[in-house]
Motif scaffolding. Structure first.
Motif, PDB file in Angstrom:
ATOM      1  N   MET A  42       0.847  -1.197   0.000  1.00  0.00           N
ATOM      2  CA  MET A  42       0.000   0.000   0.000  1.00  0.00           C
ATOM      3  C   MET A  42       0.881   1.244   0.000  1.00  0.00           C
ATOM      4  O   MET A  42       1.890   1.308   0.694  1.00  0.00           O
ATOM      5  N   ALA A  43       0.514   2.206  -0.820  1.00  0.00           N
ATOM      6  CA  ALA A  43       1.270   3.451  -0.913  1.00  0.00           C
ATOM      7  C   ALA A  43       1.276   4.180   0.417  1.00  0.00           C
ATOM      8  O   ALA A  43       0.310   4.142   1.179  1.00  0.00           O
ATOM      9  N   GLY A  44       2.398   4.864   0.683  1.00  0.00           N
ATOM     10  CA  GLY A  44       2.505   5.672   1.884  1.00  0.00           C
ATOM     11  C   GLY A  44       2.500   7.141   1.534  1.00  0.00           C
ATOM     12  O   GLY A  44       2.402   7.536   0.360  1.00  0.00           O
ATOM     13  N   ILE A  45       2.654   7.982   2.548  1.00  0.00           N
ATOM     14  CA  ILE A  45       2.562   9.418   2.328  1.00  0.00           C
ATOM     15  C   ILE A  45       3.707   9.927   1.460  1.00  0.00           C
ATOM     16  O   ILE A  45       3.555  10.874   0.690  1.00  0.00           O
ATOM     17  N   LYS A  46       4.884   9.280   1.536  1.00  0.00           N
ATOM     18  CA  LYS A  46       6.017   9.688   0.699  1.00  0.00           C
ATOM     19  C   LYS A  46       5.723   9.428  -0.775  1.00  0.00           C
ATOM     20  O   LYS A  46       6.059  10.244  -1.638  1.00  0.00           O
ATOM     21  N   GLU A  47       5.096   8.275  -1.056  1.00  0.00           N
ATOM     22  CA  GLU A  47       4.736   7.961  -2.438  1.00  0.00           C
ATOM     23  C   GLU A  47       3.708   8.954  -2.975  1.00  0.00           C
ATOM     24  O   GLU A  47       3.756   9.352  -4.144  1.00  0.00           O
ATOM     25  N   VAL A  48       2.766   9.337  -2.129  1.00  0.00           N
ATOM     26  CA  VAL A  48       1.765  10.329  -2.534  1.00  0.00           C
ATOM     27  C   VAL A  48       2.446  11.650  -2.867  1.00  0.00           C
ATOM     28  O   VAL A  48       2.141  12.291  -3.881  1.00  0.00           O
ATOM     29  N   ALA A  49       3.389  12.073  -2.028  1.00  0.00           N
ATOM     30  CA  ALA A  49       4.106  13.325  -2.259  1.00  0.00           C
ATOM     31  C   ALA A  49       4.877  13.277  -3.576  1.00  0.00           C
ATOM     32  O   ALA A  49       4.863  14.227  -4.357  1.00  0.00           O
ATOM     33  N   ALA A  50       5.570  12.155  -3.823  1.00  0.00           N
ATOM     34  CA  ALA A  50       6.343  12.018  -5.061  1.00  0.00           C
ATOM     35  C   ALA A  50       5.435  12.037  -6.281  1.00  0.00           C
ATOM     36  O   ALA A  50       5.739  12.679  -7.296  1.00  0.00           O
ATOM     37  N   HIS A  51       4.318  11.339  -6.197  1.00  0.00           N
ATOM     38  CA  HIS A  51       3.374  11.278  -7.322  1.00  0.00           C
ATOM     39  C   HIS A  51       2.798  12.659  -7.621  1.00  0.00           C
ATOM     40  O   HIS A  51       2.605  13.023  -8.792  1.00  0.00           O
TER      41      HIS A  51
END
Length: 335
Positions: free
Chosen positions: A1-10
């Motif tokens: 599951m994506a985390g907050i860092k992945e959301v920020a990068a995306h």
């Protein structure tokens, strides 16, 4: 599951910006907010509070997120929820979304973090990723007063269709033909339902639905006043202004009085939503009363059934027409 860092990068923003958006902070540009929401949706990001589910052990607290605490209808609704919950041994924590999706999500997230046993939400117009994830998580959740398209959630709401039909028939019987409607926002289920009820009732009565006599407000007094002004400035103004909620009715009343016009001599006034002060103005205002108290009590009972793991069915309560003198009645008052 994506985390907050992945959301920020995306999204191409910082982790801090993602955190601000998720917590409803106003210190974020609309562009950044849109990018974060798109990334959350694309990655199916689920905040930790949802991932840990609505509850791990009983806290004997319930969460209530309502649309606008300044609206008398919601104030009465919240009071009924609190009273019914207390009778059942529960405490209610209330959040006021102020009709803003980001504030709604802030309170939903906060209530989840506090491990409430169940949630009552009067949803805003937008289906947010957080609300969708709450539904997917399968915890005790009930929609109150409103519904959201595409989400299968138990709901407790009012159907005013019959009462609107009675109102239009009543106005028709009094000789009124030009009936204008200040509707609510089409993005809200209550706005759409009341507009449909008006259209169906007008057609059933054989009355013309004139485009210039139907305009959407935002369930706030200022919009009711502005729309009433436009109605009254028409070359052929309406004989009746029917407001889609009590605050827009208040705005319409202010505009009518500011012009020195008489109710119902110059223009009649009716409201969807009945409030206590309607009987104390001169003339008293004809209104469609929603059973806010019963709505709140039934919502708590439905939610507690969900908390107990039992299946529930949607609850739909009828509204009631309260005939008073603001449309030309002869003094008959119902309470």
């Amino acid at each position: 599951m994506a985390g907050i860092k992945e959301v920020a990068a995306h999204a191409g923003v910082s982790v801090a910006t993602v955190s601000r958006v998720l917590n409803g902070s106003p210190r974020v540009s609309e562009d950044a907010r849109a990018k974060v929401r798109a990334a959350v949706e694309a990655l199916r990001y689920r905040p930790n509070a949802v991932a840990r589910s609505l509850r791990t052990e009983a806290t004997h607290t319930l969460g209530l997120v309502i649309g606008d605490i300044l609206n008398p209808f919601f104030a009465e609704l919240a009071r009924a929820v609190e009273d019914e919950a207390r009778e059942a041994g529960y405490t209610v924590v209330i959040g006021n979304a102020d009709e803003r999706p980001e504030r709604q999500d802030h309170y939903v997230r906060t209530l989840l973090e506090q491990r409430v046993d169940g949630l009552l939400i009067c949803p805003t117009a937008e289906v947010t990723p957080l609300v969708r994830d709450c539904v997917a998580a399968g915890g005790p959740l009930v929609f109150l007063d409103r519904t959201l398209p595409g989400l299968q959630v138990p709901s407790v709401r009012v159907d005013g269709t019959g009462a609107v039909r009675e109102l239009i028939q009543h106005l028709h019987g009094l000789g009124h033909r030009r009936i204008a409607f200040i509707s609510g926002p089409d993005l809200l289920s209550t706005g759409r339902e009341r507009t449909r009820a008006y259209v169906h009732a007008m057609r059933a009565a054989g009355l013309e639905i004139r485009e210039e006599y139907v305009e959407a407000g935002d369930f706030q007094a200022a919009s009711g006043q502005a729309i009433a002004a436009r109605f009254l400035d028409l070359p052929e103004p309406p004989e009746v202004i029917f407001a889609g909620d009590n605050l827009m009715a208040l705005g319409a009343l202010d505009e009518i009085r500011a012009r020195g016009m008489r109710i119902p001599g110059d223009v009649a006034l009716a409201s969807f939503d009945d409030v206590a002060w309607f009987v104390h103005v001169d003339p008293p205002i004809t209104a469609i009363a929603q059973p806010a108290g019963e709505l709140g009590r039934r919502a708590v009972r439905t939610l507690l059934e969900r908390v107990a793991g039992r299946p529930v069915k949607p609850v739909v309560l009828p509204a009631r027409l309260m005939i008073r003198r603001s449309c030309g009645e002869t003094g008959r008052t119902q309470r």
